[in-house]
Every structure is written in C-alpha cells, then in structure tokens.
Design an enzyme around this catalytic site. Sequence first.
Site, short mmCIF file in Angstrom:
data_model
loop_
_atom_site.label_atom_id
_atom_site.label_comp_id
_atom_site.label_asym_id
_atom_site.label_seq_id
_atom_site.Cartn_x
_atom_site.Cartn_y
_atom_site.Cartn_z
CB SER A 152 -0.95 0.00 1.20
OG SER A 152 -0.24 -0.19 2.40
CG ASP A 391 -2.52 4.87 8.48
OD1 ASP A 391 -1.33 4.55 8.66
OD2 ASP A 391 -3.09 4.78 7.38
CG HIS A 394 -0.97 3.77 4.67
ND1 HIS A 394 -1.71 3.04 5.58
CD2 HIS A 394 -0.54 2.89 3.74
CE1 HIS A 394 -1.73 1.76 5.21
NE2 HIS A 394 -1.02 1.64 4.11
#
Length: 414
Positions: A152, A391, A394
């Site tokens: 990702s 998060d 990312h």
Amino acid sequence: MAFLASSSSHNPLGCFFFFCIFSSLSLFLTQLSNTCSAALLVGLSHRGHHHRGHHHHHHENNQNGLPPLIQANMTSCNLFMGSWIYDDSYPLYQSSQCPFIDPEFNCQLYGRPDSDYLKYRWEPAGCDPPRFNGVDYLMRMRGKTVMFVGDSLGRNQWESLICMITASVPNSQTLFIKGDPLSTLKFLEYGVAISFYRAPYLVDIDAVQGKRILRLDDISGNGEAWRGADVLSFNTGHWWTHEGSLQGWDYMETGGVLYQDMDRLAALEKGLRTWASWVDANLDRTRRVFFQGVSPTHYNPSEWSTVAVTTAKNCFGETQPTSGMAYPADRYPAANADQMRVIDAVLRDMNNPAYLLDITMLSALRKDGHPSIYSGDLSPVQRANPVHSSDCSHWCLPGLPDTWNQLFYTALFF
C-alpha cells in the site's frame, strides 16, 4: 531555519562550531564527509531556489566494519541528504481536484485541521532538483508504461504521481481502470499508462486447501504482469514483519519445504533474491528499474523526541517535521536499518542493480505527514480513539509521497 539532514563528528558540538566559524555550507559538507558519523540536525526555513545537478555514483564507507549501505545514484549533491524547506508554492495539487486518492490517504477530506504539512519541499544539500512538470513527464514517457509494484505504500506513491500529472494536464482525456491486483490510469493523448500492481511480498502467494502459501522461491505468477512495463518501481518491507491477524500468510515455502515461520529478515532476503533473479533474467537494460527504500512509521515518539518525557503516544497531533534526531552511522532509523541492509545486499549482487530511491531517512523526519485519525478507513468510534487507531504508516495526499515522485522524476530524466 531548515529541517536539515547532515553528518556530525564524533563530537557533535565540535561539528556545529566548525560550521559556525567558517559559515560555508560547501566547506561544511566536505568536512562532514571526511570526519563525521551520520546524524540529523533539524530546523526550519522559508526560502526556495532551483538548480540542476548531474548524476554520479557514490557509496559511503562505513567505519563499523559492516558493509556500507547503498545511497543510490546521486546528482552533484546527494539527492537523499538535505533539508525540508517551507515553501508557499506547495502543494503541487489539491486533494479536492484529484479523484484518484483513496479515502485512507485523503486527510483534508476527512477533517485534518492543519495544513502546514502540505508546504514542505525537500531540498538536497547543495542543489535543488528541477520542479516536477507533469507535461514534461508525459512527453518524455510518450507511448510507454510505468508500473509501481508492491504494497500500500507503493499505491500511496502511485496515487501521488497520477495526481501530480493530472494537475498539469487537467483537460487531458484519461481512462481509469481500477482492479485488484492491477489498476491503471491511461493518458490517452500521450499513450502513457501508469499502473499499480499489488504484490506486498513481490514473490507469489497462493491459496492451497484454504491456506495461504508464501512462495519465497517463486515469482513467475506476479512477474508475468510486469514483463511489458518500460519503467518499474518496486517496494516491499512492512508486510514481512506482520504477525497475528495482520500476517498475510499461513505458511512459507522455500526449497520445497513448508515452514510455519522463520526468521523474517532471512525470509525477506530469500524473497528479494528471487525477485532480483527474475529482474536480471527478464528485463534488459533498456528498462528502467527502481527500488523504493523502506517507508518509516511513527508509532513510537521515543524514536524522534529529544525530550526525556513526552505526552505524545504516536503521530497524532504532529504538525511539523522532526525538530531533532540522530541516527547511527548507516543513517537509518533502528526500525528500518536491518531491512535496508538486506535490500542493499541484494541490490549489490544484481547483474543490473536497480536504482535505490533512498527515501527512508528523509521520510523519517516527517512525523507530521501521516493520516493519523484523518483517514476514510476509520469509523467515528475509531477516530475518537487516536491512541489505538491512528494510521502512522501511510501518508496523506497531497503530502510526502509527492517528494518521492519528485526524486523519482529527477532520477528518471536528469
């Protein structure tokens, strides 16, 4: 002030006074390369100017007896050592004008209240890379295919690049094909396709009798999808460390034997050597191959805080780059150094080594760049609990991956 990454001597204070006395950045950097072990000295600046450099190879000597880490191809400056400069002309695009950003990266849409993190530009020590130009990118790549392959974080970078380009050609006709594992945006006027292929381990993973088998010696399935690309950028790293419910496999297979687990670095190296053998056997030197350094996370404030006691629990609430940090001689955070050393060893053994986009250290300075709770992947209940739900892996878009692509653009064309 500038968020500056440089080297320091074994007496950091001595290096600082040396700089102050001579007040010459070029002389400072020359002295640093001869006498200083790696460290980061950080500050802020509001300035900007652009110069171009020329590529050459550079590998640093490591005084601790370990093999030195590849620092990638360089311009006359080191592309991956420098400073974060506050620049009001950034970002290069607005999230509201790019429909390709996944909800988990779209921090502004999901309520992030601050915006300074959008304004930082990476300036390598001694020069600036040319500013990204989407029209130039398309003209140079006319009729060709660019493919990002990995996890990702690779998708994070892919979405950044297509946003950067579409901002330059907002009226250009495009065709967007979203799938799994392959997604592609085609710029029809230019015949350019920019794709992302999801392969978190790069090597193949198969389902057998309901069990996921990670095949460390086999890449033939995934590799077929990459064979026709003109430019390839690979990444892997995070998934090799996952355990429990986050683990992406039930068994690893190597040498015809199934393992419930093994040393994760050893597994990473086996998988990467399978990848490297495939690249050497299937891609000739007319193809451009890149490997992205491991993207750092910011879940542990002790990794970046210079204060003995900090109230921070993770990246939530961070709004500026790191204000001070020191790394060991290989210039990588401890959490990433082992994986980067494996990557380095594999790249060095390739017949035609991939170009290392060495973004680990410069990204480690950007504790402010993560979605934290401002992610479309989180529920309202999760957003109300940033300690457990943030998060910090990312990156927001626009944001740090735009710099990765600026360096990718520089390495590809200049």
